[in-house]
Design a protein around this motif. Structure first.
Motif, mmCIF file in Angstrom:
data_model
loop_
_atom_site.group_PDB
_atom_site.id
_atom_site.type_symbol
_atom_site.label_atom_id
_atom_site.label_comp_id
_atom_site.label_asym_id
_atom_site.label_seq_id
_atom_site.Cartn_x
_atom_site.Cartn_y
_atom_site.Cartn_z
ATOM 1 N N SER A 106 37.005 48.995 46.654
ATOM 2 C CA SER A 106 36.827 47.598 46.246
ATOM 3 C C SER A 106 36.108 47.485 44.906
ATOM 4 N N ALA A 107 35.143 48.352 44.668
ATOM 5 C CA ALA A 107 34.429 48.325 43.387
ATOM 6 C C ALA A 107 35.375 48.663 42.235
ATOM 7 N N LEU A 108 36.260 49.618 42.452
ATOM 8 C CA LEU A 108 37.227 49.953 41.406
ATOM 9 C C LEU A 108 38.130 48.771 41.092
ATOM 10 N N ILE A 109 38.589 48.111 42.127
ATOM 11 C CA ILE A 109 39.455 46.947 41.918
ATOM 12 C C ILE A 109 38.660 45.807 41.281
ATOM 13 N N GLY A 110 37.452 45.561 41.794
ATOM 14 C CA GLY A 110 36.619 44.469 41.283
ATOM 15 C C GLY A 110 36.218 44.645 39.830
ATOM 16 N N ALA A 111 36.099 45.890 39.386
ATOM 17 C CA ALA A 111 35.726 46.143 37.993
ATOM 18 C C ALA A 111 36.816 45.690 37.028
ATOM 19 N N SER A 112 38.035 45.583 37.522
ATOM 20 C CA SER A 112 39.130 45.182 36.643
ATOM 21 C C SER A 112 39.408 43.679 36.688
ATOM 22 N N LEU A 113 38.745 42.962 37.586
ATOM 23 C CA LEU A 113 38.958 41.517 37.712
ATOM 24 C C LEU A 113 37.812 40.747 37.078
ATOM 25 N N PRO A 114 38.107 39.643 36.400
ATOM 26 C CA PRO A 114 37.014 38.810 35.892
ATOM 27 C C PRO A 114 36.284 38.135 37.049
ATOM 28 N N ASP A 115 35.031 37.759 36.805
ATOM 29 C CA ASP A 115 34.281 37.117 37.885
ATOM 30 C C ASP A 115 34.929 35.778 38.247
ATOM 31 N N PRO A 116 34.647 35.242 39.439
ATOM 32 C CA PRO A 116 35.321 34.027 39.908
ATOM 33 C C PRO A 116 35.171 32.813 38.988
ATOM 34 N N VAL A 117 34.022 32.656 38.356
ATOM 35 C CA VAL A 117 33.828 31.511 37.458
ATOM 36 C C VAL A 117 34.764 31.636 36.255
#
Length: 165
Positions: A106-117
């Motif tokens: 999940s951290a690997l995937i999350g690092a490539s996504l912008p934050d929700p805001v």
């Protein structure tokens, strides 16, 4: 409980006024952040006021929880099948391994996504507006938002528990 709210401002001066109004309402400095286009952030916004640009930490936390639950369930199913010879301790170990794998992936995937805001207000950010993001206790919300509105901010329809962001 604190919730995260987004206030849109047209420029850096208005963002400073909104931040000052938030501080005047008792919102701690650590609960006020700014989100802006990268060229504006580089030139005018101090590093300690920037919201993290990726979804890394929230994704890792969600992955830890999902991985631990999945590992525990798999371990309990394995305990229920006697020929496998898995003990309760083995089920606990599977939960731990599941948590590690869930966190990592999940951290690997999350690092490539912008934050929700950033995801939600991408058009505002691209237009050069500055978002003031505040974590406000529920009992302080109405008065704080009125003060920030009077200072030149426009409340956006975003509300999320601060602990999940």
């Amino acid at each position: 409980m604190k919730t995260r709210h987004v206030v849109c401002t047209p420029d850096v001066a208005a963002a400073r006024s909104v931040m000052q109004a938030a501080r005047g309402q008792g919102i701690p400095e650590d609960d006020i952040f700014l989100v802006a286009r990268s060229d504006i952030e580089l030139e005018r916004i101090p590093d300690d006021k920037k919201v993290v640009a990726t979804d890394f930490v929230p994704a890792a936390l969600r992955g830890t929880l999902a991985g631990a639950v999945t590992g525990l369930l798999a371990g309990l199913v394995a305990v229920a099948i006697p020929p496998l010879g898995v003990t309760i301790a083995g089920a606990g170990a599977m939960a731990g391994i599941g948590a590690l794998v869930g966190t990592w992936s999940s951290a690997l995937i999350g690092a490539s996504l912008p934050d929700p805001v950033r995801q939600m207000y991408d058009d505002e950010i691209k237009a050069g507006r500055i978002l003031v993001v505040v974590d406000v206790a529920d009992d302080e919300l109405e008065q704080a938002m009125a003060a920030m509105n009077a200072a030149g901010g426009t409340l956006k329809s975003y509300s999320m528990p601060a602990a999940l962001t």
